[in-house]
Design a protein around this motif. Structure first.
Motif, PDB file in Angstrom:
ATOM      1  N   ALA A 134       0.879  -1.189  -0.043  1.00  0.00           N
ATOM      2  CA  ALA A 134      -0.102   0.154   0.109  1.00  0.00           C
ATOM      3  C   ALA A 134       0.840   1.252   0.027  1.00  0.00           C
ATOM      4  O   ALA A 134       0.524   2.305  -0.411  1.00  0.00           O
ATOM      5  CB  ALA A 134      -0.907  -0.110   1.388  1.00  0.00           C
ATOM      6  N   ASN A 139       3.445   4.072  -4.362  1.00  0.00           N
ATOM      7  CA  ASN A 139       2.842   4.998  -5.241  1.00  0.00           C
ATOM      8  C   ASN A 139       3.445   5.686  -6.705  1.00  0.00           C
ATOM      9  O   ASN A 139       3.064   6.540  -6.990  1.00  0.00           O
ATOM     10  CB  ASN A 139       2.529   6.235  -4.233  1.00  0.00           C
ATOM     11  CG  ASN A 139       3.751   6.890  -3.767  1.00  0.00           C
ATOM     12  OD1 ASN A 139       5.030   6.754  -4.271  1.00  0.00           O
ATOM     13  ND2 ASN A 139       3.499   7.584  -2.563  1.00  0.00           N
ATOM     14  N   GLN A 192      -4.259  -5.575  -8.871  1.00  0.00           N
ATOM     15  CA  GLN A 192      -5.443  -5.071  -8.075  1.00  0.00           C
ATOM     16  C   GLN A 192      -4.870  -4.789  -6.632  1.00  0.00           C
ATOM     17  O   GLN A 192      -5.532  -3.993  -5.899  1.00  0.00           O
ATOM     18  CB  GLN A 192      -6.499  -6.331  -7.937  1.00  0.00           C
ATOM     19  CG  GLN A 192      -7.168  -6.690  -9.128  1.00  0.00           C
ATOM     20  CD  GLN A 192      -8.281  -7.818  -8.925  1.00  0.00           C
ATOM     21  OE1 GLN A 192      -7.905  -8.632  -7.850  1.00  0.00           O
ATOM     22  NE2 GLN A 192      -9.020  -7.995  -9.924  1.00  0.00           N
ATOM     23  N   CYS A 193      -3.886  -5.376  -6.208  1.00  0.00           N
ATOM     24  CA  CYS A 193      -3.174  -4.968  -4.895  1.00  0.00           C
ATOM     25  C   CYS A 193      -2.393  -4.030  -4.902  1.00  0.00           C
ATOM     26  O   CYS A 193      -2.041  -3.122  -3.997  1.00  0.00           O
ATOM     27  CB  CYS A 193      -2.513  -6.132  -4.490  1.00  0.00           C
ATOM     28  SG  CYS A 193      -3.302  -7.567  -4.073  1.00  0.00           S
ATOM     29  N   LEU A 194      -1.888  -3.162  -6.277  1.00  0.00           N
ATOM     30  CA  LEU A 194      -1.144  -1.921  -6.502  1.00  0.00           C
ATOM     31  C   LEU A 194      -1.985  -0.970  -7.077  1.00  0.00           C
ATOM     32  O   LEU A 194      -2.154  -0.897  -8.014  1.00  0.00           O
ATOM     33  CB  LEU A 194       0.026  -2.740  -7.489  1.00  0.00           C
ATOM     34  CG  LEU A 194       0.868  -3.572  -6.688  1.00  0.00           C
ATOM     35  CD1 LEU A 194       1.915  -4.060  -7.729  1.00  0.00           C
ATOM     36  CD2 LEU A 194       1.874  -3.060  -5.604  1.00  0.00           C
ATOM     37  N   LYS A 195      -2.013  -0.082  -6.348  1.00  0.00           N
ATOM     38  CA  LYS A 195      -3.132   1.101  -6.624  1.00  0.00           C
ATOM     39  C   LYS A 195      -2.389   2.047  -8.044  1.00  0.00           C
ATOM     40  O   LYS A 195      -3.236   2.602  -8.549  1.00  0.00           O
ATOM     41  CB  LYS A 195      -3.312   2.283  -5.506  1.00  0.00           C
ATOM     42  CG  LYS A 195      -1.876   2.934  -5.001  1.00  0.00           C
ATOM     43  CD  LYS A 195      -2.205   3.749  -3.867  1.00  0.00           C
ATOM     44  CE  LYS A 195      -0.795   4.185  -3.065  1.00  0.00           C
ATOM     45  NZ  LYS A 195      -1.028   4.873  -1.919  1.00  0.00           N
ATOM     46  N   THR A 196      -1.168   1.950  -8.393  1.00  0.00           N
ATOM     47  CA  THR A 196      -0.677   2.692  -9.445  1.00  0.00           C
ATOM     48  C   THR A 196      -0.217   1.898 -10.501  1.00  0.00           C
ATOM     49  O   THR A 196       0.108   2.052 -11.805  1.00  0.00           O
ATOM     50  CB  THR A 196       0.558   3.477  -8.909  1.00  0.00           C
ATOM     51  OG1 THR A 196       1.719   2.497  -8.620  1.00  0.00           O
ATOM     52  CG2 THR A 196       0.193   4.490  -7.794  1.00  0.00           C
ATOM     53  N   GLU A 252      -0.607  -0.676 -13.887  1.00  0.00           N
ATOM     54  CA  GLU A 252      -1.077  -0.891 -15.243  1.00  0.00           C
ATOM     55  C   GLU A 252      -0.624  -2.212 -15.785  1.00  0.00           C
ATOM     56  O   GLU A 252       0.588  -2.317 -15.969  1.00  0.00           O
ATOM     57  CB  GLU A 252      -0.951   0.150 -16.129  1.00  0.00           C
ATOM     58  CG  GLU A 252      -1.457   0.176 -17.538  1.00  0.00           C
ATOM     59  CD  GLU A 252      -1.054   0.969 -18.549  1.00  0.00           C
ATOM     60  OE1 GLU A 252      -1.396   0.862 -19.622  1.00  0.00           O
ATOM     61  OE2 GLU A 252      -0.650   2.070 -18.009  1.00  0.00           O
TER      62      GLU A 252
END
Length: 296
Positions: free
Chosen positions: A232, A235, A261-265, A267
């Motif tokens: 989390a 970034n 899905q676990c990594l907010k940034t 692609e």
């Protein structure tokens, strides 16, 4: 199908080392001009940093490729307490020595968890995970892993010393190369098994194991055991590169889908008809993205 049967390889332009604050020596290999944009490369399992990628694109893209030997591999001193986080701290010291505040990072296969640990510490400007190993101990992968790999993840968590002894009892570079080749799909064998890549890969493994199997074993314990990474906290912009023909049982079982899905940034770039050798077959695209140029 997008793979290149002939992949450019060459020995490092420079080999360097630095004594860390712990007193251990950390070694690394470099390609490209020293004043160019630094891109850090975290290698796959058992490899010294002497096999780079995208070598024929470095001048065009103004890249300086920097590939450390993780502790116990290649010329770097062993670290008996090695973890994902401790290796990240070693790399941060290296970046400080190189006067690099933030670096773009590419990580292949077993290099992926080490790169994620580094990114969680806030020193990565952009990250490319290529055919990366996932957190294989997660329950979501129970039905997707071969039984042998599932047992290895359990032993790494419950009996780390026994796990190390098991790996150190049989791991050696030539056998490791043949194992990788035997587990690879045809698209990947066409890269890994063809000269000059074959000899360069085997040499990187021989150099990786020059101190014995301990460095590889401790890397694998850190990567297959419970990850000490705060995902989390990551970034930086990140791309996950996976090929649907990647047959490696220790890369991501779902080709990075749950990891994304676990990594907010993150692609995810998925190529259904390609293998796991994307680091070399799509090297130019990966490097272009890492240095902030549009992928063609």
């Amino acid at each position: 199908m997008h793979f290149l049967p002939n992949v450019a390889v060459r020995r490092p332009d420079r080999s360097k080392s630095h004594v860390l604050s712990s007193g251990r020596m950390l070694a690394w290999s470099e390609w490209g001009e020293e004043a160019a944009i630094p891109v850090l490369f975290l290698t796959g399992a058992g490899m010294a940093g002497t096999l780079g990628f995208g070598i024929d694109h470095l001048q065009e893209l103004n890249v300086r490729l920097i590939a450390p030997d993780r502790p116990g591999l290649g010329q770097s001193d062993p670290d008996p307490d090695k973890t994902l986080s401790s290796v990240a701290d070693d790399v941060i010291e290296l970046l400080g020595h190189l006067q690099v505040q933030e670096a773009a990072v590419a990580a292949f296969s077993q290099g992926a968890p080490f790169a994620l640990a580094l990114a969680a510490k806030g020193v990565v400007s952009r990250l490319a995970i290529v055919s990366g190993q996932d957190d294989l101990a997660k329950k979501v992968f129970d039905q997707l892993l071969p039984e042998q790999v599932r047992q290895m993840t359990r032993q790494a968590a419950s009996d780390p010393e026994g796990f190390l002894a098991m790996l150190e009892g049989f791991a050696e570079p030539d056998g490791f190369f043949e194992l990788v080749l035997s587990m690879s799909s045809e698209p990947d064998r066409s890269v890994y098994g063809q000269e000059p890549f074959r000899s360069a890969y085997k040499l990187a493994l021989a150099e990786g194991f020059r101190q014995g199997p301990g460095g590889y074993a401790r890397d694998t314990l850190a990567a297959l055991g419970p990850w000490d990474i705060n995902l989390a906290a990551i970034n930086c912009p990140m791309t996950l590169w996976y090929g649907g023909k990647d047959a490696s049982p220790v890369h991501s079982p779902d080709f990075g889908a749950s990891l994304a899905q676990c990594l907010k940034t993150a692609e995810r770039r998925f190529f259904p008809e390609e293998g796991g050798a994307l680091l070399w077959t799509r090297a130019r695209d990966i490097l272009r993205e890492l240095v902030g140029k549009e992928v063609l």
